[in-house]
Design an enzyme around this catalytic site. Sequence first.
Site, PDB file in Angstrom:
ATOM      1  N   THR A 124     -10.058 -16.026   1.979  1.00  0.00           N
ATOM      2  CA  THR A 124     -10.269 -15.501   3.309  1.00  0.00           C
ATOM      3  C   THR A 124     -11.551 -16.296   3.613  1.00  0.00           C
ATOM      4  O   THR A 124     -12.567 -16.590   2.614  1.00  0.00           O
ATOM      5  CB  THR A 124     -10.978 -14.042   2.737  1.00  0.00           C
ATOM      6  OG1 THR A 124      -9.685 -13.180   2.399  1.00  0.00           O
ATOM      7  CG2 THR A 124     -11.477 -13.537   4.106  1.00  0.00           C
ATOM      8  N   GLU A 154      -3.622 -13.865   3.444  1.00  0.00           N
ATOM      9  CA  GLU A 154      -2.877 -12.987   2.761  1.00  0.00           C
ATOM     10  C   GLU A 154      -3.563 -11.348   2.978  1.00  0.00           C
ATOM     11  O   GLU A 154      -4.676 -11.205   3.064  1.00  0.00           O
ATOM     12  CB  GLU A 154      -3.136 -13.268   1.258  1.00  0.00           C
ATOM     13  CG  GLU A 154      -1.916 -13.088   0.371  1.00  0.00           C
ATOM     14  CD  GLU A 154      -0.565 -13.053   1.137  1.00  0.00           C
ATOM     15  OE1 GLU A 154      -0.156 -12.028   1.359  1.00  0.00           O
ATOM     16  OE2 GLU A 154      -0.297 -14.140   1.196  1.00  0.00           O
ATOM     17  N   PHE A 155      -2.794 -10.214   3.049  1.00  0.00           N
ATOM     18  CA  PHE A 155      -3.176  -9.070   3.374  1.00  0.00           C
ATOM     19  C   PHE A 155      -2.661  -8.180   2.186  1.00  0.00           C
ATOM     20  O   PHE A 155      -2.939  -6.884   2.367  1.00  0.00           O
ATOM     21  CB  PHE A 155      -2.622  -8.627   4.675  1.00  0.00           C
ATOM     22  CG  PHE A 155      -2.742  -9.460   5.865  1.00  0.00           C
ATOM     23  CD1 PHE A 155      -4.101  -9.497   6.392  1.00  0.00           C
ATOM     24  CD2 PHE A 155      -2.034 -10.335   6.140  1.00  0.00           C
ATOM     25  CE1 PHE A 155      -4.510 -10.122   7.368  1.00  0.00           C
ATOM     26  CE2 PHE A 155      -2.346 -11.138   7.313  1.00  0.00           C
ATOM     27  CZ  PHE A 155      -3.401 -11.084   8.033  1.00  0.00           C
ATOM     28  N   LEU A 156      -2.697  -8.832   1.132  1.00  0.00           N
ATOM     29  CA  LEU A 156      -2.423  -7.947  -0.198  1.00  0.00           C
ATOM     30  C   LEU A 156      -3.518  -7.107  -0.803  1.00  0.00           C
ATOM     31  O   LEU A 156      -4.746  -7.508  -0.665  1.00  0.00           O
ATOM     32  CB  LEU A 156      -1.591  -8.814  -1.380  1.00  0.00           C
ATOM     33  CG  LEU A 156      -2.386 -10.125  -1.673  1.00  0.00           C
ATOM     34  CD1 LEU A 156      -3.530  -9.702  -2.623  1.00  0.00           C
ATOM     35  CD2 LEU A 156      -1.560 -11.104  -2.203  1.00  0.00           C
ATOM     36  N   CYS A 283     -13.371  -7.714  -1.489  1.00  0.00           N
ATOM     37  CA  CYS A 283     -13.006  -8.190  -0.333  1.00  0.00           C
ATOM     38  C   CYS A 283     -14.072  -7.387   1.066  1.00  0.00           C
ATOM     39  O   CYS A 283     -14.516  -8.143   1.508  1.00  0.00           O
ATOM     40  CB  CYS A 283     -11.546  -7.917   0.142  1.00  0.00           C
ATOM     41  SG  CYS A 283     -10.486  -8.569  -1.325  1.00  0.00           S
TER      42      CYS A 283
HETATM   43  C1  UGA Z   1      -8.287  -5.163   1.062  1.00  0.00           C
HETATM   44  C2  UGA Z   1      -7.314  -5.141   2.173  1.00  0.00           C
HETATM   45  O1  UGA Z   1      -6.630  -3.787   2.191  1.00  0.00           O
HETATM   46  C3  UGA Z   1      -6.376  -6.040   2.224  1.00  0.00           C
HETATM   47  O2  UGA Z   1      -5.463  -5.795   3.021  1.00  0.00           O
HETATM   48  C4  UGA Z   1      -6.846  -7.615   1.876  1.00  0.00           C
HETATM   49  O3  UGA Z   1      -5.723  -8.345   1.758  1.00  0.00           O
HETATM   50  C5  UGA Z   1      -7.477  -7.597   0.779  1.00  0.00           C
HETATM   51  O4  UGA Z   1      -8.828  -6.472   0.979  1.00  0.00           O
HETATM   52  C6  UGA Z   1      -8.376  -8.770   0.481  1.00  0.00           C
HETATM   53  O5  UGA Z   1      -8.994  -9.350   1.612  1.00  0.00           O
HETATM   54  O6  UGA Z   1      -8.210  -9.657  -0.259  1.00  0.00           O
HETATM   55  P1  UGA Z   1      -8.311  -4.109  -1.573  1.00  0.00           P
HETATM   56  O7  UGA Z   1      -9.858  -4.661  -1.492  1.00  0.00           O
HETATM   57  O8  UGA Z   1      -7.436  -4.635  -2.661  1.00  0.00           O
HETATM   58  O9  UGA Z   1      -7.508  -4.840  -0.276  1.00  0.00           O
HETATM   59  O10 UGA Z   1      -8.479  -2.740  -1.465  1.00  0.00           O
HETATM   60  P2  UGA Z   1      -8.161  -1.456  -0.329  1.00  0.00           P
HETATM   61  O11 UGA Z   1      -7.009  -0.849  -0.908  1.00  0.00           O
HETATM   62  O12 UGA Z   1      -8.315  -2.031   1.063  1.00  0.00           O
HETATM   63  O13 UGA Z   1      -9.643  -0.641  -0.660  1.00  0.00           O
HETATM   64  C7  UGA Z   1     -10.793  -1.069  -0.550  1.00  0.00           C
HETATM   65  C8  UGA Z   1     -11.784   0.002  -0.738  1.00  0.00           C
HETATM   66  O14 UGA Z   1     -11.767   0.960   0.050  1.00  0.00           O
HETATM   67  C9  UGA Z   1     -11.637   0.711  -2.263  1.00  0.00           C
HETATM   68  O15 UGA Z   1     -12.963   1.060  -2.561  1.00  0.00           O
HETATM   69  C10 UGA Z   1     -10.944   2.001  -1.451  1.00  0.00           C
HETATM   70  O16 UGA Z   1     -11.203   3.019  -2.638  1.00  0.00           O
HETATM   71  C11 UGA Z   1     -11.505   2.253  -0.406  1.00  0.00           C
HETATM   72  N1  UGA Z   1     -10.872   3.006   0.652  1.00  0.00           N
HETATM   73  C12 UGA Z   1      -9.725   2.601   1.026  1.00  0.00           C
HETATM   74  C13 UGA Z   1     -11.407   4.145   1.071  1.00  0.00           C
HETATM   75  O17 UGA Z   1     -12.556   4.649   0.811  1.00  0.00           O
HETATM   76  N2  UGA Z   1     -10.716   5.139   2.019  1.00  0.00           N
HETATM   77  C14 UGA Z   1      -9.431   4.618   2.389  1.00  0.00           C
HETATM   78  O18 UGA Z   1      -9.045   5.470   3.144  1.00  0.00           O
HETATM   79  C15 UGA Z   1      -8.953   3.474   2.025  1.00  0.00           C
END
Ligand code: UGA
Length: 487
Positions: A124, A154-156, A283
């Site tokens: 990123t 990447e959006f993973l 991220c």
């Molecule tokens: C995030 C993005 O979702 C991915 O698309 C992106 O590729 C990635 O960053 C990156 O840039 O590499 P990630 O950090 O793995 O992915 O985790 P998420 O599932 O997005 O969660 C991030 C945070 O938000 C976590 O602490 C989660 O608990 C929190 N969250 C998520 C909430 O508090 N509420 C929600 O509804 C969703």
Amino acid sequence: MKNRICVAVVGSGYVGLVAAACFAEIGHLVICVDNDESKVASLRDGGVPIHEEYLRELLDRHRPGSITFTSDLRAATREADAIFIAVGTPQSGTGSADLSYVDAVASEIARSIDRYKVIVEKSTVPVYTNEWIRRVIERNGVPRELFDVASNPEFLREGTAVVDFLHTDRIVVGTDSVRAAALMDTIYEPLTSGSYYENENSVPGHRTAASSPPIVHVSTKAAELIKHASNAFLAVKISFINVVANICEAVGADVKQVAHGIGMDDRIGPKFLQAGIGYGGSCFPKDVAAFRYVAEQCGISFGLLSEVEKINVEQKRRFFQKVRSALWTFRGKKLGVLGLAFKGGTDDIRDSPAIEIVQLLLREGCSIDAFDPAAMERTAEIIPASDSIHYVDDAYAAAQGKDALLILTDWQEFAELDLERLHQSLRYPIVIDGRNLYSPEHLRERGFTYLSVGRQDALASPGTPASSQNGFGQEAGILMLRRAHEA
Ligand code: UGA
């Protein structure tokens, strides 16, 4: 496979290693490069440094035939047709992304380019990074016709990274040359044509041969912006719902009902509307700050993002206050903590709200027994086991004899606890849930006092059989009295 491309992936972190395994899975020849010799040795020997569903299977399946590991970036560059840069872009003191690793890798790549290559940013990075990479390579004497720079963000998500890669919503490719775009099309063809999904050993997910992912071709700058803007927008959604949750608490509504109602609008969508203790991870915090910095550099004030960050900090503080309101005082209290990772399904604790809350509680003099299915080892490296904190084997051991149980990470197994056993384990059946894994009514009926986020506190009534067994009714009464007093 026809059109098998030799791909080098530089950086074996979450993004790099998953991308490398997935490129091999869709039929390419992959050289994974990392400057950490011990990591390379461990990967060669069958080690998997991160906890990620399907990653071990894919690496086992393709090692050593289609995927190899090396620390020799120059040799990998000479072999490969496309070199994906997936090294870290940590946050610098100003909030901007520190691009020194990208810079160093680009210079090193330049020294080995002897035929046409596409250099692809996968990390990123802020807008204009592709321009800088191009300049660095040119400065090192590589003729312009021997390379192109592309952006392929990447959006993973951690925890579901492999499935996210192979069953992606979209593949974003930013290029400013037809030749580079064509090579990227070839690399992703097994996904975009749907042929990968016809393979009976393919990783399962929502994509099929009939609904293969689209490839979106844009300029390199647009691709860079798509990545930052996507993460920033998702963070906005989370902070937004967290403030709505706080309003729900004030007026006596349930944020889950409100989020459900909002999310049914197609234009808004139901995802990323889960209220909790704020976002964390490697991220969102970094990317929101970096995107705000990019805007600032353009002379544009993105105050919305500053507010999103402020709300995220405040959300953890509010939860901490909620714990205080249930316990009255902290010193000497014994707490069970479920969850240390920044979210369920991963062992990653970077910027984990759970860790921050644990550290605050320890500072206040609580003693903690913590359990996380995957993140305890990593946590113990920064918060070593001591008289104040022990890492235990399961949720019930964490609850045993405690004044309250805190849920800080949304692991599925924490949503499926044996409530009777939990009730018997706790000294006082108080559950304070930062992830809204249970229904307040359900826990109240089972004799718990249950505090969550954006919903009314459920106070076990003195009349419930379970609570009367251990004098808990009195505890609930005290809590109610104190809440009334605070109001
Ligand atoms: C995030 C993005 O979702 C991915 O698309 C992106 O590729 C990635 O960053 C990156 O840039 O590499 P990630 O950090 O793995 O992915 O985790 P998420 O599932 O997005 O969660 C991030 C945070 O938000 C976590 O602490 C989660 O608990 C929190 N969250 C998520 C909430 O508090 N509420 C929600 O509804 C969703």
